[in-house]
Each structure stands twice: as structure tokens, then as C-alpha cells.
Write a protein that holds these residues in place. Structure first.
Motif, PDB file in Angstrom:
ATOM      1  N   HIS A 126       1.092  -1.192   0.058  1.00 55.17           N
ATOM      2  CA  HIS A 126       0.007   0.023  -0.058  1.00 55.17           C
ATOM      3  C   HIS A 126       0.805   1.378  -0.130  1.00 55.17           C
ATOM      4  O   HIS A 126       1.269   1.891   1.099  1.00 55.17           O
ATOM      5  N   ASP A 127       1.257   1.868  -1.170  1.00 54.08           N
ATOM      6  CA  ASP A 127       2.230   2.755  -1.288  1.00 54.08           C
ATOM      7  C   ASP A 127       1.863   3.980  -0.454  1.00 54.08           C
ATOM      8  O   ASP A 127       2.703   4.321   0.135  1.00 54.08           O
ATOM      9  N   ALA A 128       0.675   4.437  -0.314  1.00 57.26           N
ATOM     10  CA  ALA A 128       0.605   5.643   0.499  1.00 57.26           C
ATOM     11  C   ALA A 128       0.847   5.376   1.694  1.00 57.26           C
ATOM     12  O   ALA A 128       1.325   6.188   2.418  1.00 57.26           O
ATOM     13  N   ALA A 129       0.334   4.270   2.279  1.00 60.49           N
ATOM     14  CA  ALA A 129       0.577   3.894   3.770  1.00 60.49           C
ATOM     15  C   ALA A 129       2.103   3.775   4.049  1.00 60.49           C
ATOM     16  O   ALA A 129       2.564   4.226   5.199  1.00 60.49           O
ATOM     17  N   ARG A 130       2.617   3.387   3.042  1.00 59.15           N
ATOM     18  CA  ARG A 130       4.103   2.895   3.249  1.00 59.15           C
ATOM     19  C   ARG A 130       5.013   4.279   3.563  1.00 59.15           C
ATOM     20  O   ARG A 130       6.080   4.334   4.114  1.00 59.15           O
ATOM     21  N   VAL A 131       4.350   5.206   2.629  1.00 62.63           N
ATOM     22  CA  VAL A 131       5.206   6.600   2.646  1.00 62.63           C
ATOM     23  C   VAL A 131       4.718   7.178   4.162  1.00 62.63           C
ATOM     24  O   VAL A 131       5.693   7.801   4.894  1.00 62.63           O
ATOM     25  N   ARG A 132       3.660   7.004   4.626  1.00 59.96           N
ATOM     26  CA  ARG A 132       3.240   7.749   5.843  1.00 59.96           C
ATOM     27  C   ARG A 132       3.840   7.383   7.000  1.00 59.96           C
ATOM     28  O   ARG A 132       4.348   7.726   7.817  1.00 59.96           O
ATOM     29  N   TYR A 133       3.800   5.738   7.246  1.00 62.05           N
ATOM     30  CA  TYR A 133       4.512   5.202   8.148  1.00 62.05           C
ATOM     31  C   TYR A 133       5.871   4.729   7.706  1.00 62.05           C
ATOM     32  O   TYR A 133       5.955   3.460   7.199  1.00 62.05           O
ATOM     33  N   GLN A 134       7.011   5.219   7.899  1.00 63.20           N
ATOM     34  CA  GLN A 134       8.177   5.004   7.322  1.00 63.20           C
ATOM     35  C   GLN A 134       8.949   3.714   8.204  1.00 63.20           C
ATOM     36  O   GLN A 134       8.794   3.927   9.493  1.00 63.20           O
ATOM     37  N   TYR A 135       9.451   3.054   7.520  1.00 62.63           N
ATOM     38  CA  TYR A 135      10.245   1.845   8.434  1.00 62.63           C
ATOM     39  C   TYR A 135      11.726   2.446   8.525  1.00 62.63           C
ATOM     40  O   TYR A 135      12.243   2.988   7.860  1.00 62.63           O
ATOM     41  N   GLY A 136      12.323   2.016   9.776  1.00 59.53           N
ATOM     42  CA  GLY A 136      13.300   2.043  10.289  1.00 59.53           C
ATOM     43  C   GLY A 136      14.241   3.284   9.705  1.00 59.53           C
ATOM     44  O   GLY A 136      15.260   2.978   8.748  1.00 59.53           O
ATOM     45  N   GLY A 137      14.256   4.509  10.002  1.00 61.58           N
ATOM     46  CA  GLY A 137      14.947   5.554   9.449  1.00 61.58           C
ATOM     47  C   GLY A 137      14.518   5.971   8.028  1.00 61.58           C
ATOM     48  O   GLY A 137      14.309   5.052   7.068  1.00 61.58           O
ATOM     49  N   ASP A 138      14.270   7.205   7.582  1.00 62.66           N
ATOM     50  CA  ASP A 138      13.566   7.450   6.393  1.00 62.66           C
ATOM     51  C   ASP A 138      14.238   7.838   5.107  1.00 62.66           C
ATOM     52  O   ASP A 138      13.762   7.634   4.160  1.00 62.66           O
ATOM     53  N   CYS A 139      15.436   7.926   5.160  1.00 62.75           N
ATOM     54  CA  CYS A 139      16.254   8.202   3.736  1.00 62.75           C
ATOM     55  C   CYS A 139      15.611   9.373   3.101  1.00 62.75           C
ATOM     56  O   CYS A 139      14.845   9.049   1.909  1.00 62.75           O
ATOM     57  N   ALA A 140      15.482  10.573   3.584  1.00 57.56           N
ATOM     58  CA  ALA A 140      14.689  11.692   2.700  1.00 57.56           C
ATOM     59  C   ALA A 140      13.234  11.332   2.258  1.00 57.56           C
ATOM     60  O   ALA A 140      12.665  11.903   1.475  1.00 57.56           O
ATOM     61  N   GLY A 141      12.607  10.487   3.300  1.00 54.70           N
ATOM     62  CA  GLY A 141      11.183  10.636   3.149  1.00 54.70           C
ATOM     63  C   GLY A 141      10.609   9.534   1.938  1.00 54.70           C
ATOM     64  O   GLY A 141       9.558   9.482   1.518  1.00 54.70           O
ATOM     65  N   LEU A 142      11.624   8.960   1.100  1.00 56.65           N
ATOM     66  CA  LEU A 142      11.429   8.031   0.167  1.00 56.65           C
ATOM     67  C   LEU A 142      11.039   6.553   0.728  1.00 56.65           C
ATOM     68  O   LEU A 142      11.562   5.976   1.582  1.00 56.65           O
ATOM     69  N   PRO A 143      10.038   5.947   0.047  1.00 56.90           N
ATOM     70  CA  PRO A 143       9.457   4.761   0.335  1.00 56.90           C
ATOM     71  C   PRO A 143      10.534   3.993   0.389  1.00 56.90           C
ATOM     72  O   PRO A 143      11.434   3.697  -0.675  1.00 56.90           O
ATOM     73  N   GLU A 144      10.667   2.672   1.335  1.00 57.37           N
ATOM     74  CA  GLU A 144      11.766   1.764   1.130  1.00 57.37           C
ATOM     75  C   GLU A 144      11.408   0.604   0.265  1.00 57.37           C
ATOM     76  O   GLU A 144      12.064  -0.239   0.090  1.00 57.37           O
ATOM     77  N   ARG A 145      10.031   0.535   0.216  1.00 56.90           N
ATOM     78  CA  ARG A 145       9.522  -0.390  -0.963  1.00 56.90           C
ATOM     79  C   ARG A 145       8.242   0.096  -1.674  1.00 56.90           C
ATOM     80  O   ARG A 145       7.552   0.678  -0.974  1.00 56.90           O
ATOM     81  N   THR A 146       7.937  -0.622  -2.649  1.00 64.51           N
ATOM     82  CA  THR A 146       6.882   0.025  -3.575  1.00 64.51           C
ATOM     83  C   THR A 146       6.276  -1.092  -4.102  1.00 64.51           C
ATOM     84  O   THR A 146       6.578  -2.226  -4.096  1.00 64.51           O
ATOM     85  N   ASN A 147       4.807  -0.752  -4.402  1.00 58.70           N
ATOM     86  CA  ASN A 147       3.921  -1.912  -4.938  1.00 58.70           C
ATOM     87  C   ASN A 147       4.571  -2.350  -6.284  1.00 58.70           C
ATOM     88  O   ASN A 147       4.384  -3.633  -6.595  1.00 58.70           O
ATOM     89  N   GLU A 148       5.257  -1.574  -7.015  1.00 55.87           N
ATOM     90  CA  GLU A 148       5.511  -1.919  -8.326  1.00 55.87           C
ATOM     91  C   GLU A 148       6.808  -2.744  -8.142  1.00 55.87           C
ATOM     92  O   GLU A 148       6.821  -3.865  -8.987  1.00 55.87           O
ATOM     93  N   SER A 149       7.610  -2.658  -7.113  1.00 57.22           N
ATOM     94  CA  SER A 149       8.901  -3.498  -7.107  1.00 57.22           C
ATOM     95  C   SER A 149       8.261  -5.011  -6.484  1.00 57.22           C
ATOM     96  O   SER A 149       8.666  -5.891  -6.907  1.00 57.22           O
ATOM     97  N   ALA A 150       7.452  -4.887  -5.614  1.00 55.81           N
ATOM     98  CA  ALA A 150       6.762  -6.200  -5.133  1.00 55.81           C
ATOM     99  C   ALA A 150       6.172  -6.963  -6.339  1.00 55.81           C
ATOM    100  O   ALA A 150       6.274  -8.142  -6.232  1.00 55.81           O
ATOM    101  N   GLY A 151       5.461  -6.304  -7.087  1.00 53.77           N
ATOM    102  CA  GLY A 151       4.884  -6.771  -8.429  1.00 53.77           C
ATOM    103  C   GLY A 151       5.909  -7.364  -9.279  1.00 53.77           C
ATOM    104  O   GLY A 151       5.661  -8.468  -9.718  1.00 53.77           O
TER     105      GLY A 151
END
Lengths: 228, 228
Positions: A126-151
Motif C-alpha cells: 500500500h504505497d500511500a501508507a508506506r510513505v506515511r509510516y516509514q520503516y527504520g529511518g527514512d532516507c529523505a522520506g522516500l518509501p523503502e519498498r513500493t507496490n511496483e517492485s513487489a509486483g
């Protein structure tokens, strides 16, 4: 006596006995006829899974004496973490992901020639949620995983299954067909695993209860039903 | 590799992996360190349980190769069915109930000298609901089991445990201390079983995860954590 079904995977498997979880549903479904054995390792990618599969599943679940009837293998969500982002540690390149999956399946087939292996793709992100709730340190607010990559990893998983002649459950695709999948409790995984097991002649109707059901006992002589 | 915890009992055990069930909670609690093996037989009383214990638990759960670390034994709800009422088939007289429990515990101790056996009493009966929803044919509207009768069996279970030096969870008493227990989901059973296992040095802190937790891995060399 009872066959066992081993669930080998990452957090989607480790958490399968949580509230409304697919593993708990499965154990309940087979409550009288098969054991569901949990081998879930949160955060693991296929590189680590391939390294520990012999210990975790082949030796480990052979805390179970007989070969399991089936093993579900669900990895890829962590492999699909983007390189250079906050979860880069878990990232595994796509070609290696395929190789690792192949190695895990080959190991299972070598250990238990008749075991039914069911691959499960990584679920959608869920890309939107993944950006909202960052995992382990944010690296400039970029998501650490995306739906496209999972696909992309899900498609690779489906291809490895086809190549190895194994059943596969593409939860990346199936879940996204359900409105509201972003907050669903992976019930769809339960339903798909039951379907795949049935397809492998391991449905509930094919697995007799190991002892008589109360409703099948002769009310005039209940004890008779225990004759072997 | 992992120790196992076998749940042996009647429907309270068989249904333990249903929505919010205590068995599912337990499997989730021990998800990385112990296997929870379900041996629940709805409708069974101790007479039948004693007859099948060797098959269901000793041979059966030794689908598990190593001796289990613990076995919960929860019978009595069906034994306590009133004679001459709709569930008379399941009734077992109180002295025989004690003998059957003793026999089950002796069998487990003989098979696995170091196993931790935890007896669980039958739960309370919600008398009003039991009259409202009659079980299997009504016999003139009289309830086929009562809270009073269940209580007598619960006390007998506690006494057998004391006599055999075993842990016991008196859910008949404990559940009635909670307001609204009549509609609770046996969460209290989960909490009590976890407490008893901890008391037997089988708490989560005593059972190491069989493989490293992701959070314990060295980010600079995750693979190193798999060295044996």
C-alpha cells in the motif's frame, strides 16, 4: 499419524496466527486431520531463507517425524525492498531472488520427494501508507519498498513456480482485486491455500479425522467406534 | 529442534484456533520458539479420551519426533453432562472422571518422564443460555448440563492435579471472576496457560528463537548471524 502442513516464510507467515490470521484459520480448518507447523521468520529475504531452509524446515519441522504433506513458501516482500533506501539490507536482486527460490524448492523436493510445495508471491504494498509510516529511518522520506517492485518479484515467483511445475498463489494480483485489500487481514491467503491444498488432493474431504467424530459415534455403543 | 506444546482436550481445545481462540494466541505467542500441536476432540469425555490418549497424543503427536515439552489436558465439560438428560451419552460419573484423568496423566508421564502436564478444568456453564439453546433433543426443556455440575468436575480436576503434583488451571473459578465471562472468548485460558508454562520454566524468555531475529542481525554482515 496426522499429516503436517509447514508454513515457511517471512512476516506474512510468522504473523499468520495473529488475530484473524490465515495460519490460525488453516489450523482451525484442519483441526481434526492435519497439523499446521509454523516456520515464519519476519524480515528474512530469500538469501537468508535459502541459507537456513535445511535447518528451519527440513531438520526443524522434522521435529515432525514423518515428511510433511505440504509446505507453503512465501518470500519476496523483503527481497523487493529498494536498494539505497531504508531497508536496503533486506534487498535481494531479482535474478538472485529467482535462484534462491529455486534452491529452496529443490531442497524441499530432495528431502521429501512427494511433498506438495506451494509458492506464495509477496503481497501488494500500500504505497500511500508506506510513505506515511516509514520503516527504520527514512532516507529523505522516500518509501523503502513500493507496490511496483513487489509486483516484479511476484511475477518472478509465478515464473519460477511454472518452471519448477509447482503450484503458486499470486496474492499480489489476487489481493488487489478486492476493494479495501489495503486493510484486509490476509483472509484471501487462507482461502487460496485451502484451494491449492484441495487441488493437491489434500482437501479436508481427503484427510480423514484421526479419531471418530462425536456425531459419528453409535449412541448405543460409543466405545465401539474406537476399535482399530 | 523446537519444543512442542500439545493441547489435548474436548471442544474447548478443538476450537482453540477459531476466531480469538486461546490456541491461536498461544501459537502466535510462541511463533518463533515452540510448536503448538492441536489434539482436540469435540464431544469427547475422559472415558473416550483415556481410551485414545496413546493413539492421539503419544503416538499421534509423535508425528512430533521429540517428546513434547508440555501437554495441556482439558476434559470434563462433557463428563459433567447430567445423566438422564439429552447429553447422557457423554456423562461420566465423578469417581470415574477422576480415575480417567489419573490414567491420562500416568500415560503421559510414562511416555515422557520430563513432560510438563497442565490440567485445565471444565469451564463454567451459562445456565440461562443452556436452557435457551437446547442441545440435541430437549428432554422436556431441562438443561443437559449445569454450572453446578461443571463445578463439581472442576473441583475433582483440581484435586487430581494436587494428588498427582501437576499444575492446574481452574478456569471454572477464574472465568466466573470476570464480568461478562458468559460471552468471553476464553482469552483467560490463553493467559493462564502462558502463566503455567512460564511457571514450568517454559516461558518465552526461556525458549530461544530457533534462528536469529531480524532485529538482532548485524546490518553490516547479516549472514554472519547464521553461523552455527
Amino acid at each position: 499419524m496426522r499429516p503436517s502442513i509447514v508454513l515457511f516464510g517471512d512476516s506474512i507467515t510468522e504473523e499468520a496466527f495473529g488475530e484473524g490470521g490465515w495460519g490460525a484459520h488453516l489450523a482451525n480448518h484442519y483441526s481434526r486431520s492435519a497439523d499446521v507447523v509454523l516456520r515464519g521468520y519476519s524480515g528474512y529475504n530469500t538469501r537468508w531463507a535459502a541459507m537456513v531452509a535445511a535447518r528451519a524446515v527440513v531438520a526443524g519441522a522434522a521435529g515432525v517425524a514423518a515428511p510433511p504433506a505440504a509446505v507453503t513458501v512465501c518470500f519476496g516482500a523483503n527481497d523487493a525492498s529498494l536498494p539505497g533506501r531504508a531497508s536496503a539490507l533486506q534487498h535481494v536482486p531479482l535474478p538472485e531472488y529467482r535462484d534462491n527460490l529455486r534452491a529452496i524448492c529443490a531442497l524441499l523436493a530432495a528431502a521429501w520427494p512427494s511433498v506438495v510445495v506451494i509458492l506464495i508471491t509477496p503481497p501488494p504494498v500500500h504505497d500511500a501508507a508506506r510513505v506515511r509510516y516509514q520503516y527504520g529511518g527514512d532516507c529523505a522520506g522516500l518509501p523503502e519498498r513500493t507496490n511496483e517492485s513487489a509486483g516484479a518479484y511476484a511475477r518472478a515467483c509465478v515464473e519460477v513456480a511454472a518452471e519448477c511445475g509447482l503450484r503458486v498463489i499470486d496474492i499480489w494480483s489476487k489481493m488487489q482485486r478486492f476493494p479495501g485489500w489495503e486493510s484486509s487481514f490476509l483472509r484471501v491467503v487462507f482461502e487460496e491455500v485451502v484451494f491449492a491444498l484441495k487441488d493437491a488432493s489434500l482437501g479436508l474431504e481427503a484427510l480423514p479425522a484421526d479419531l471418530p467424530l462425536f456425531c459419528d459415534m453409535d449412541p448405543n455403543n460409543p466405545v465401539k467406534s474406537f476399535d482399530e
